[in-house]
Design a protein around this motif. Structure first.
Motif, mmCIF file in Angstrom:
data_model
loop_
_atom_site.group_PDB
_atom_site.id
_atom_site.type_symbol
_atom_site.label_atom_id
_atom_site.label_comp_id
_atom_site.label_asym_id
_atom_site.label_seq_id
_atom_site.Cartn_x
_atom_site.Cartn_y
_atom_site.Cartn_z
ATOM 1 N N HIS A 63 -23.911 9.471 -30.731
ATOM 2 C CA HIS A 63 -24.671 8.315 -31.216
ATOM 3 C C HIS A 63 -23.384 7.255 -31.345
ATOM 4 O O HIS A 63 -22.201 7.548 -31.339
ATOM 5 N N GLY A 64 -23.998 5.827 -31.771
ATOM 6 C CA GLY A 64 -23.059 4.774 -31.831
ATOM 7 C C GLY A 64 -21.729 5.172 -32.711
ATOM 8 O O GLY A 64 -20.602 4.653 -32.243
ATOM 9 N N TYR A 65 -22.075 5.227 -34.040
ATOM 10 C CA TYR A 65 -20.788 5.573 -34.894
ATOM 11 C C TYR A 65 -19.942 6.740 -34.710
ATOM 12 O O TYR A 65 -18.905 6.477 -34.882
ATOM 13 N N ALA A 83 -18.818 -2.325 -34.739
ATOM 14 C CA ALA A 83 -20.476 -1.840 -34.372
ATOM 15 C C ALA A 83 -20.720 -3.198 -33.510
ATOM 16 O O ALA A 83 -21.418 -2.737 -32.425
ATOM 17 N N TYR A 87 -22.073 -1.503 -30.035
ATOM 18 C CA TYR A 87 -23.884 -1.506 -29.799
ATOM 19 C C TYR A 87 -24.101 -2.418 -28.757
ATOM 20 O O TYR A 87 -25.127 -1.970 -27.907
ATOM 21 N N LEU A 90 -23.559 -0.688 -25.463
ATOM 22 C CA LEU A 90 -24.630 0.534 -25.046
ATOM 23 C C LEU A 90 -25.764 -0.129 -24.728
ATOM 24 O O LEU A 90 -26.539 0.377 -23.909
ATOM 25 N N GLN A 91 -26.032 -1.435 -25.271
ATOM 26 C CA GLN A 91 -27.410 -1.948 -24.743
ATOM 27 C C GLN A 91 -27.355 -2.476 -23.370
ATOM 28 O O GLN A 91 -28.019 -2.179 -22.594
ATOM 29 N N TYR A 110 -26.902 8.749 -27.223
ATOM 30 C CA TYR A 110 -27.000 7.961 -25.705
ATOM 31 C C TYR A 110 -26.145 9.012 -25.020
ATOM 32 O O TYR A 110 -25.226 9.818 -25.144
#
Length: 191
Positions: A63-65, A83, A87, A90-91, A110
């Motif tokens: 995950h992102g964090y 972040a 993020y 990631l998008q 992800y």
């Protein structure tokens, strides 16, 4: 940072000499600490965020964090992307079909798609690994990342001695810091 500190160094000429006494030395350490705090932030470009995300997701879904923490850890604390940079990356990767996102327990995890695995394989070393230089002055990128962190931790320790130490402990700390400064310059003097 050139010109930020007096030429006399830490402790030259007695307790905090060159800084107007011990208070001046502690102000210099606060300045040093804040300088390292500013430099231990995002220091890479947008392409590096993408490469870092791909390198990490090639190992396992995250995950992102988790990605942010891994980048910080693997760079020795010298790079912690925000972040606001991770993020959107990631998008973008999801929009390009490079990664997929699966939501579970309110978190998006992800993972690389087949196209993502191909891109990650072609990407080369992760940004925190750098490229090994061969010329004079080339060094291990992990060591360069560790130096600001070590400087920051030294400044934190000195600030703690200032806040809670006895006058004798403060004087002993100044002696240690003065010796550390001399030893650091001795490292540069070696050929």
């Amino acid at each position: 940072m050139s010109g930020s500190f007096p030429a006399g160094g830490f402790g030259a000429g007695g307790l905090g000499g060159g800084f107007g006494g011990p208070e001046g030395m502690w102000q210099a350490f606060d300045q040093l600490r804040s300088t390292f705090e500013k430099k231990v932030g995002t220091r890479m470009g947008r392409g590096d965020v993408r490469a870092a995300v791909l390198a990490l997701l090639a190992e396992k879904p995250m995950h992102g964090y988790q990605i942010i923490r891994e980048i910080e850890e693997r760079s020795g604390g010298s790079w912690k992307p925000s972040a606001g940079s991770v993020y959107p990356t990631l998008q973008l990767l999801a929009d390009e079909g490079i990664i997929t996102a699966e939501e579970s327990n309110g978190r998006k995890t992800y993972a690389l798609t087949e196209a993502g695995r191909e891109e990650a394989a072609d990407a080369g070393p992760a940004p925190w690994e750098g490229s090994a230089g061969t010329g004079a002055g080339a060094g291990d990128s992990a060591a360069f990342g560790a130096l600001p962190k070590a400087g920051f931790e030294l400044a934190q320790a000195a600030a703690q001695v200032r806040r809670t130490g006895t006058p004798e402990q403060v004087e002993a700390a100044v002696t240690v810091l003065d010796e550390a400064r001399r030893r650091l310059y001795a490292i540069l003097a070696q050929d």
